[in-house]
Design a protein around this motif. Structure first.
Motif, mmCIF file in Angstrom:
data_model
loop_
_atom_site.group_PDB
_atom_site.id
_atom_site.type_symbol
_atom_site.label_atom_id
_atom_site.label_comp_id
_atom_site.label_asym_id
_atom_site.label_seq_id
_atom_site.Cartn_x
_atom_site.Cartn_y
_atom_site.Cartn_z
ATOM 1 N N GLY A 64 -6.212 -6.090 -13.073
ATOM 2 C CA GLY A 64 -4.927 -5.725 -12.486
ATOM 3 C C GLY A 64 -3.871 -6.788 -12.692
ATOM 4 O O GLY A 64 -2.701 -6.481 -12.837
ATOM 5 N N ALA A 115 -5.577 9.747 -11.141
ATOM 6 C CA ALA A 115 -5.726 8.297 -11.093
ATOM 7 C C ALA A 115 -5.039 7.691 -9.882
ATOM 8 O O ALA A 115 -5.169 6.509 -9.625
ATOM 9 C CB ALA A 115 -5.163 7.672 -12.372
ATOM 10 N N LEU A 116 -4.310 8.517 -9.142
ATOM 11 C CA LEU A 116 -3.638 7.998 -7.956
ATOM 12 C C LEU A 116 -4.252 8.609 -6.705
ATOM 13 O O LEU A 116 -4.638 9.778 -6.696
ATOM 14 C CB LEU A 116 -2.142 8.323 -8.019
ATOM 15 C CG LEU A 116 -1.376 7.568 -9.101
ATOM 16 C CD1 LEU A 116 0.003 8.158 -9.291
ATOM 17 C CD2 LEU A 116 -1.279 6.088 -8.758
ATOM 18 N N MET A 157 2.489 0.726 -12.444
ATOM 19 C CA MET A 157 1.412 0.063 -11.724
ATOM 20 C C MET A 157 0.707 -0.937 -12.629
ATOM 21 O O MET A 157 0.358 -2.040 -12.222
ATOM 22 C CB MET A 157 0.425 1.101 -11.211
ATOM 23 C CG MET A 157 -0.660 0.560 -10.330
ATOM 24 S SD MET A 157 -1.891 1.808 -9.966
ATOM 25 C CE MET A 157 -1.107 2.685 -8.685
ATOM 26 N N PHE A 199 -4.838 5.144 -17.196
ATOM 27 C CA PHE A 199 -5.759 6.206 -17.599
ATOM 28 C C PHE A 199 -5.046 7.480 -18.011
ATOM 29 O O PHE A 199 -3.851 7.639 -17.820
ATOM 30 C CB PHE A 199 -6.712 6.541 -16.459
ATOM 31 C CG PHE A 199 -7.590 5.404 -16.084
ATOM 32 C CD1 PHE A 199 -8.688 5.103 -16.861
ATOM 33 C CD2 PHE A 199 -7.304 4.623 -14.986
ATOM 34 C CE1 PHE A 199 -9.499 4.048 -16.522
ATOM 35 C CE2 PHE A 199 -8.113 3.569 -14.648
ATOM 36 C CZ PHE A 199 -9.214 3.281 -15.414
ATOM 37 N N LEU A 220 -9.995 -1.299 -10.448
ATOM 38 C CA LEU A 220 -9.476 -2.001 -11.624
ATOM 39 C C LEU A 220 -8.112 -2.636 -11.363
ATOM 40 O O LEU A 220 -7.606 -3.367 -12.188
ATOM 41 C CB LEU A 220 -9.418 -1.057 -12.826
ATOM 42 C CG LEU A 220 -10.793 -0.595 -13.299
ATOM 43 C CD1 LEU A 220 -10.700 0.176 -14.586
ATOM 44 C CD2 LEU A 220 -11.745 -1.763 -13.468
ATOM 45 N N LYS A 221 -7.508 -2.304 -10.217
ATOM 46 C CA LYS A 221 -6.298 -3.018 -9.819
ATOM 47 C C LYS A 221 -6.655 -4.410 -9.315
ATOM 48 O O LYS A 221 -5.797 -5.221 -9.056
ATOM 49 C CB LYS A 221 -5.606 -2.270 -8.668
ATOM 50 C CG LYS A 221 -4.784 -1.097 -9.086
ATOM 51 C CD LYS A 221 -3.769 -0.710 -8.018
ATOM 52 C CE LYS A 221 -4.399 0.016 -6.864
ATOM 53 N NZ LYS A 221 -3.405 0.801 -6.072
ATOM 54 N N ARG A 256 2.953 2.279 -1.476
ATOM 55 C CA ARG A 256 1.853 1.444 -0.976
ATOM 56 C C ARG A 256 0.832 1.161 -2.062
ATOM 57 O O ARG A 256 0.277 0.076 -2.136
ATOM 58 C CB ARG A 256 1.167 2.133 0.211
ATOM 59 C CG ARG A 256 1.902 1.896 1.520
ATOM 60 C CD ARG A 256 1.045 2.318 2.685
ATOM 61 N NE ARG A 256 -0.239 1.630 2.719
ATOM 62 C CZ ARG A 256 -1.324 2.129 3.304
ATOM 63 N NH1 ARG A 256 -1.279 3.304 3.881
ATOM 64 N NH2 ARG A 256 -2.449 1.451 3.301
ATOM 65 N N GLN A 257 0.580 2.155 -2.900
ATOM 66 C CA GLN A 257 -0.409 1.936 -3.964
ATOM 67 C C GLN A 257 0.070 0.884 -4.944
ATOM 68 O O GLN A 257 -0.734 0.184 -5.553
ATOM 69 C CB GLN A 257 -0.702 3.246 -4.696
ATOM 70 C CG GLN A 257 -1.283 4.302 -3.785
ATOM 71 C CD GLN A 257 -1.847 5.477 -4.552
ATOM 72 O OE1 GLN A 257 -2.599 5.318 -5.498
ATOM 73 N NE2 GLN A 257 -1.482 6.675 -4.144
ATOM 74 N N LEU A 258 1.381 0.790 -5.114
ATOM 75 C CA LEU A 258 1.899 -0.209 -6.033
ATOM 76 C C LEU A 258 1.931 -1.586 -5.366
ATOM 77 O O LEU A 258 1.469 -2.576 -5.939
ATOM 78 C CB LEU A 258 3.307 0.194 -6.485
ATOM 79 C CG LEU A 258 3.360 1.385 -7.434
ATOM 80 C CD1 LEU A 258 4.782 1.840 -7.643
ATOM 81 C CD2 LEU A 258 2.725 1.032 -8.762
ATOM 82 N N GLU A 260 0.239 -2.858 -3.043
ATOM 83 C CA GLU A 260 -1.035 -3.537 -2.769
ATOM 84 C C GLU A 260 -1.568 -4.298 -3.979
ATOM 85 O O GLU A 260 -2.342 -5.228 -3.829
ATOM 86 C CB GLU A 260 -2.077 -2.563 -2.212
ATOM 87 C CG GLU A 260 -2.584 -1.569 -3.199
ATOM 88 C CD GLU A 260 -3.680 -0.671 -2.613
ATOM 89 O OE1 GLU A 260 -3.984 -0.805 -1.417
ATOM 90 O OE2 GLU A 260 -4.216 0.148 -3.365
ATOM 91 N N VAL A 261 -1.137 -3.892 -5.174
ATOM 92 C CA VAL A 261 -1.565 -4.655 -6.351
ATOM 93 C C VAL A 261 -1.098 -6.096 -6.207
ATOM 94 O O VAL A 261 -1.852 -7.052 -6.432
ATOM 95 C CB VAL A 261 -0.949 -4.066 -7.640
ATOM 96 C CG1 VAL A 261 -1.339 -4.905 -8.837
ATOM 97 C CG2 VAL A 261 -1.400 -2.631 -7.831
#
Ligand SMILES: Nc1ncnc2c1ncn2[C@@H]1O[C@H](COP(=O)(O)OP(=O)(O)OP(=O)(O)O)[C@@H](O)[C@H]1O
Ligand code: SF4
Ligand code: SF4
Ligand SMILES: [Mg+2]
Lengths: 702, 310, 301
Positions: free
Chosen positions: A100, A113-114, A178, A107, B214-215, A122-124, A126-127
């Motif tokens: 990451g 994939a989300l 992402m 993918f 994988l993040k 939030r998904q972004l 948290e990376v």
């Protein structure tokens, strides 16, 4: 053993190196060696394409780089080094720090994939926060920046959305954002555009190419599509059956392939400026081997035209440098002696079908589907809304010719096929065939003769055959049902003939569908469609689910059988390259309406309808000698429930004139003896001044 | 989403109406059966005739149905022959008792089955998964009537740890609740846990969990905020719908442990052929079933953003 | 990907598919053998089938004869034989009752399940394939039945119509039919979008043909798994009814009634109740394990 490219620049130290990487899956049936000894080096900021047909191990390599093997997979040999460190020696925490942040992956299916129950934002975020890169509020700012970078409109709204609230194209941009968020040194993209429409795909491809420059990220771009690779990458590695067979700069590899497989692949894809009469496709014989029964020596030897027994199938063949080009590698014992340049083919073995005898006429055909409305009244079934799947379709199909209906998802291609076949009834207008209006005649009311004369080949090979019955039973049923033969022995004879016609061994009669490959299933489906000697066959995306080489074989098969039987073919496709290749006449549809129609030559040369022009320019082309105008459309295809008024294309049109396009339905220009029709407000003389999209001979524009 | 809820409400009303029609046809259609039940088999023909007339049984069936339904709708459930009290009264007491039993049942079932299921589903095929899965099949294979007997044989008779009946003669007792709750949970947790396991295993295979890994997210975080959230949607619905199942289970354990609840009431009413009581009990189960169905649907909508933000 | 042997081409179409069906069965059992638990399930179920079929040969005594009450395990019978599992309060040999009880349950449970499937499959095929108002009507009807807790439904039916084998079959059909219909309907909705269904319609096959020949065989995986589980439930149901005193009329031995009749002696003679409990649990366990194994196979295919 590993001939890594010599350093050429100051910053030549590779950021990612694979050395003899071998990966196996351990299934119940034993070991499946999916990747056998792959060595690659990726420099900083470089973009490498990994191309090959399904099952050759592309995804396996990507996952092995991330060291994310599914339960049954294991790296059995070789190393992966990232920034000089062996990834195999890292502990879980170190590995997590690289995933990451150092290497990111994108993918194929963005929707799956989300996480469906977490907002995009939030998904972004948290990376970044979990890599300890920045605090929450900074991370949110960075996220907004990157979302803007991937050209998403209204960034705040996107961040607050759940995945299902965005379209496929938008999601793919989110997923790319992402990947880039933590500014990784390497981005792995596994078929990132495969599920997208061509014009949307063109936008994403452009975006990837642009971002790569801006972020300086090195890319590994995985695809089965040679044309896409040619657009995105500097270098390419061609894979076959778990190993790299050829590697080098794009223009070299695609312009002058050294490995027979690469050359053969290129002969399997149509070029945008030639059709079936000028440059027939040359399918590769045989099928890909499963990894576990790969032949000894050269993996391609059972299918290679140039194979020499005793030479090619003995010892494993090394990957050798080709001295004449920088960084070129090839895995073939005979590469020095072979001349793989494309030879001009003998003049077309058959005549153009030029009858003008009309077989089918669509006349103001209209199909509207009811959809449940919203609001309280709709609950009780009161109010209804309509999806206008087909509106005012007018065109004709001539005997023995191939008519292609082309357009992106939701344009109503399949609906038209269903109405024609009687699986749906038209809500207005007619389709006239031999004096009968097919639009008003559902299958249940059609007599045997009519049923027999109209047959169909479907898109998805996995759903086209009934999994419970053998090939022979299924084809035999059609033969019996249509009364071609009745006596058991003669039915069997006829089935054998049909299998032979589709070039399948007679023994396949006894196989169940799951014992067949995708291409073989599609052959059986063709045999089934032709069993009653129909006069019209509708093929709905018959090859789009198939691999490149299989696609060529099935396309050629369809053309051959059609010619032999004098069948009329209605081909439905979203692939303009294929349409250009196969069609005599073309109808271009957008949101249920015809934008342009005419003979293939007319449609594929100026004057174009602006939509046709955009579609053409979005066709990925592998041939480096072909240059083309690049048009990238903005936005997404609107919903067919609520199509734009005026010209349906006005929300995305790059040549839009102004309010007239928004409010007024465009007129239909007729040129070329009235056979070529274009629905657009732009005056005909101006359309005629358009440049052709493809130009040959000039070097490829980057 | 509002549309969906309205639709479900509509179905709820339809189902209850249909159920009432079915009950009416079954129990009330033939006046003969009603009167025999009411006055007993040894009543004279004359007595029956008088009773029928008094109670309006000479009207056509649809009128009788409407009258019956409107009585039902306003809560006039009739008189229980068996207990010699108004049906509503005994029903309320018994439902209250069973509600306590149900509360303890769910309080034990939910944490146990969800945690075991999630643990098993996290790593499909691991030894932990296999052990949990086997325990689940094993316990789910012992029917409640067998486990009441077996558990009693061990805990009550051999070890004398717990009371063998739950009649609560001397007032409310937690000790007396243990056995019935244990039997119900034992039979049921395996089912819910296996459901949870399947859901979790499916989620663990999804591309978005792979994306999360994988993040570079820590495994704990992937499980807690990506996997579990999605994996628990399906078991939630199952648990809600279990209220319906619970009524069946409760009949058995209440019968065995002489617990004075709704389950034993149903059984007693049917054995004594106490028509009014049986009608009311049956209708109650239908109301419970459709209401939990509605609650499950609404809960599902809230848990699933795909439906919430349509 | 080995080519099918060419010598077999003599068989005509139908024989071909029949022999193939047999081959598939053999293969399925072969696959089951990979899972030890599934094999345990098969063994348990087979064991009970054998017991039920050969009950008259296996049972040492008549299941209804009152010989000598309350004999403990392994005690010697008056005729010199043994009461391996003792006798009950009426002096009937428990082992013999257990053996005949297997017969009862293995006759009624499969019959009831089969009948529920016949109804459920037909309704599911109709609802899923025809859609429209037929679907709506059948689904609402199904919802109605499913709104009654299963046991309440049985109790209501049996208290109204009386306890008999036929009524139990009827009640199970009514109670399970809607659930089966839902499963089949879901499968049909999914399958009827497949191209091979369209292909069948395009060659003019009748709706009945499409439903029974094109769709139904492809539902078999989930249906078989569900049938195993459901058979288990029905065994439990029949036992429960017996336990509640609503089962088959005596003196027919059935496991649930055996428990019910002797449970007041459980304190002093636990063996009287333990053996039928174990019998019914083992049969259900066998069916559940078998269902699990089959599910795994069909997921793999
Ligand atoms: N989990 C698995 N278990 C067993 N075999 C597998 C597994 N995953 C992949 N394989 C096999 O490994 C080989 C390579 O697969 P891989 O997915 O890497 O190919 P690919 O080039 O990415 O193909 P595609 O273009 O279809 O994505 C194939 O033969 C595939 O069947
Ligand atoms: S080694 Fe032989 S078989 Fe392999 S690609 Fe070269 S010529 Fe063909
Ligand atoms: S009518 Fe206007 S919007 Fe439509 S294609 Fe022509 S120029 Fe574009
Ligand atoms: Mg792949």
């Amino acid at each position: 053993m590993n001939p890594v490219a010599p350093a050429t620049a100051a910053d030549a130290k590779p950021i990612l190196e694979l050395d003899g990487l071998a990966v196996s899956y351990f299934a119940r049936a034993g070991e499946v060696p999916a990747v056998t000894g792959v060595s690659l080096a990726l420099k900083r900021g470089e973009s490498l394409g990994l191309v090959g047909e399904s099952g050759c191990g592309k995804s396996t390599i990507a996952l092995a780089i991330m060291r994310h093997m599914s339960g049954s997979g294991r790296i059995v040999n070789g190393t992966v080094r990232f920034g000089g460190r062996d990834m195999g020696g890292l502990d879980a925490e170190e590995l997590r720090a690289i995933r990451g942040a150092g290497i990111a992956m994108v993918f194929q299916e963005p929707m799956s994939a989300l996480n469906p129950s977490m907002t995009i934002g939030r998904q972004l975020v948290e990376v970044l926060t979990h890599h300890g890169m920045m605090a929450e509020h900074e991370a949110r700012k960075r996220t907004a920046e990157v979302l803007a970078d991937v050209k998403l409109p209204d960034v705040d709204r996107v961040a607050a959305s759940y995945p299902h609230q965005l379209s496929g194209g938008q999601l793919q941009r989110v997923v790319i954002a992402m990947g880039l968020l933590a500014r990784p040194a390497v981005l792995l993209l596994d078929e990132p555009t495969t599920s997208l429409d061509v014009t949307v795909e063109a936008g994403v491809i452009d975006l990837i190419a642009g971002l790569r420059q801006r972020y300086g990220t090195a890319l590994v771009y995985i695809s089965h599509n040679l044309g896409l690779i040619a657009q995105v990458c500097d270098r390419v590695a061609v894979m076959y059956a778990g190993e790299i067979v050829e590697q080098g700069p794009i223009a070299d590899v695609f312009g002058r392939p050294r490995h027979p497989y690469t050359a053969a692949l290129l002969r399997c894809i149509p070029v945008p400026d030639a059709d079936k009469y000028q440059r027939p496709l040359a399918p590769i014989r045989g099928t890909v081997h499963l990894p576990q029964d790969r032949p000894p020596g050269c993996g391609f030897s059972t299918r290679c035209e140039h194979a020499v027994p005793g030479t090619c199938d003995r010892a494993p063949i090394p990957l050798e440098p080709t001295q004449d080009r920088a960084d070129g590698l090839v895995r073939c014992v005979r590469w020095r002696e072979l001349d793989l340049r494309e030879k001009p083919l003998p003049p077309a073995a058959f005549e153009r079908e030029s009858t003008e005898e009309m077989l089918l006429t669509a006349n103001e055909l209209e199909k509207h589907y009811p959809v449940p409305g919203e609001g309280w009244r709709a609950v009780m079934g009161g109010e209804r809304r309509w999806v206008k799947a087909n509106q005012n379709l007018n065109f004709r199909v001539r005997r023995k010719q191939t008519l292609a209906i082309v357009g992106e998802s939701g344009c109503g291609k399949t609906t038209f096929a269903k109405v024609l076949m009687g699986l749906e009834s038209a809500t207005g207008g007619q389709i006239v065939y031999q004096g009968v209006d097919l639009g008003a005649l559902p299958v249940a009311k059609r007599d045997a003769r009519l049923l027999r004369s109209l047959q169909m080949v479907f898109q998805n090979p996995d759903e086209t055959l009934n999994p419970s019955y053998s090939v022979g039973t299924q084809v035999g049923r059609v033969v019996r049902k249509f009364g071609v033969e009745r006596d058991a022995a003669r039915v069997r004879g006829r089935v054998r003939q049909l299998l032979e016609m589709t070039r399948l061994p007679a023994a396949f009669r006894q196989r169940l569908p799951r014992q067949l490959s995708g291409g073989q299933k599609q052959r059986v489906a063709i045999a089934r469609a032709f069993a009653g000697s129909p006069s019209v066959v509708v093929a709905d995306e018959p090859v789009s689910a198939l691999d490149v080489s299989v696609r060529a074989a099935i396309t050629e098969l369809l053309i051959d059988i059609q010619r032999e039987h004098g069948t009329t073919l209605v081909m439905i496709s979203h692939d303009l390259g294929l349409v250009r290749y196969i069609a005599d006449r073309v109808v271009v549809m957008y949101l249920g309406q015809v934008m342009e129609s005419g003979t293939a030559d007319q449609v594929f040369a100026p004057p174009y309808h602006p939509y046709t022009e955009a579609l053409l320019s979005a066709v990925p082309v592998a041939d480096p000698t072909i240059a083309r105008t690049r048009i990238v459309l903005e936005g997404e295809i609107p919903s067919a429930t609520n199509p734009p008024k005026g010209c349906p294309f006005h929300t995305r049109c790059h040549r839009k004139l102004g309010d007239i396009c928004v409010n007024v339905k465009p007129p239909e220009h007729r040129t070329g003896d009235g056979l070529h029709r274009i629905a657009c407000h732009i005056p005909l003389p101006e359309l005629e001044r358009m440049e052709p999209v493809f130009r040959r001979g000039r070097p490829a524009a980057v | 989403m509002g549309r969906l809820i309205v639709r479900r409400l509509f179905y709820l009303v339809v189902t209850m109406l249909l159920a009432s029609v079915a009950l009416f046809l079954l129990f009330e259609l033939s006046p003969e059966a009603v009167v025999v039940n009411e006055l007993g088999p040894y009543s004279t023909q004359e007595q029956r005739q008088i009773w029928l007339e008094q109670n309006g049984f000479n009207r056509p069936p649809h009128e009788r149905y409407l009258a019956w339904l409107s009585r039902f709708a306003v809560g006039d459930l009739g008189h229980s022959r068996l207990f010699n009290v108004p049906v509503a009264q005994i029903l309320a007491t018994r439902l209250g008792n069973t509600a306590i039993l149900a509360a303890f049942f769910f309080a034990a079932l939910i944490p146990l089955s969800l945690s075991l299921g999630a643990l098993a589903g996290m790593k499909e095929g691991s030894w932990l998964d296999r052990v949990i899965s086997f325990i689940c099949v094993l316990t789910a294979s012992v029917p409640p009537f067998a486990s009441t007997v077996l558990l009693s044989a061990i805990l009550v008779f051999s070890l004398a740890l717990l009371p063998g009946t739950s009649s609560m003669m001397d007032g409310f007792s937690y000790r007396e609740l243990i056995m019935p709750v244990a039997v119900l949970v034992l039979y049921d947790f395996g089912y819910v846990a296996r459901m949870t396991r399947a859901s979790m295993a499916e989620v663990m295979m999804t591309p978005y969990v792979r994306t999360a890994l994988l993040k570079g997210l820590p495994y704990r975080r992937v499980i807690l905020s990506h996997a579990l959230r999605n994996a628990l949607i399906a078991p939630f619905t199952v648990i809600m719908l279990h209220v319906n199942w619970l009524v069946s289970g409760v009949i058995v354990v209440e019968f065995f442990f002489a617990f004075k609840g709704f389950g034993s009431l149903v059984l007693e009413a049917s054995l004594a052929k106490d028509l009014h009581l049986l009608e009311a009990c049956t209708m109650t189960t239908v109301v419970i079933a459709v209401c939990t169905q509605l609650a499950a649907d609404i809960g599902y909508m809230f848990l699933n953003p795909r439906i919430r933000f349509k | 990907m080995t080519a099918a042997p060419q010598e077999q081409t003599i068989a005509a179409g139908d024989e071909e598919s029949r022999s193939r069906g047999l081959a598939r069965l053999v293969r399925a059992i072969g696959l089951l053998r990979e899972s030890r638990l599934a094999m345990l399930g098969v063994a348990i179920v087979l064991f009970w089938i054998v017991v039920a079929v050969f009950a008259p040969l296996l049972a040492p005594f008549s299941p209804t004869a009152n010989i000598r009450p309350m004999q403990p395990l392994l005690s010697v019978a008056p005729n010199g034989g043994r009461f391996w599992l003792g006798t009950d309060h009426l002096g009937r040999d428990i082992l013999s009752r257990l053996i005949y009880g297997a017969r009862t349950v293995l006759i009624y449970a499969p019959l009831a399940t089969l009948s529920a499937y016949a109804v459920g499959i037909m309704a599911g095929l109709l609802a899923g394939y025809r859609r429209g108002w037929i679907d709506e009507a059948l689904s609402r009807l199904g919802d109605l039945v499913l709104a009654f807790p299963a046991l309440v439904l049985y109790i209501v039916i049996i208290s109204k119509f009386g306890a008999s084998g036929f009524n139990i079959i009827l009640a199970v059909t009514l109670a399970s039919g809607p659930g089966i219909m839902r499963i089949v309907r879901g499968l049909v909705l999914d399958l009827s979008g497949r191209a091979y269904i369209a292909a069948a319609q395009l060659r003019g096959e009748s709706a009945l043909y499409v439903m029974l020949v094109e769709i139904l065989p492809n539902c078999r995986g989930p249906i078989i798994v569900d049938a195993c589980l459901r058979l288990g439930y029905v065994v439990v149901t029949i036992g429960t009814l017996g336990f509640l005193g609503l089962g088959l009329p005596p003196p027919n031995p059935d496991w649930g009634s055996m428990i019910n009749e002797t449970r007041q002696f459980a304190l002093i003679f636990p063996y009287m109740v333990v053996s039928p409990c174990l019998a019914v649990s083992s049969l259900v366990l066998g069916l559940n394990l078998l269902a699990d194994g089959l599910r795994e196979i069909s997921a793999r295919d």
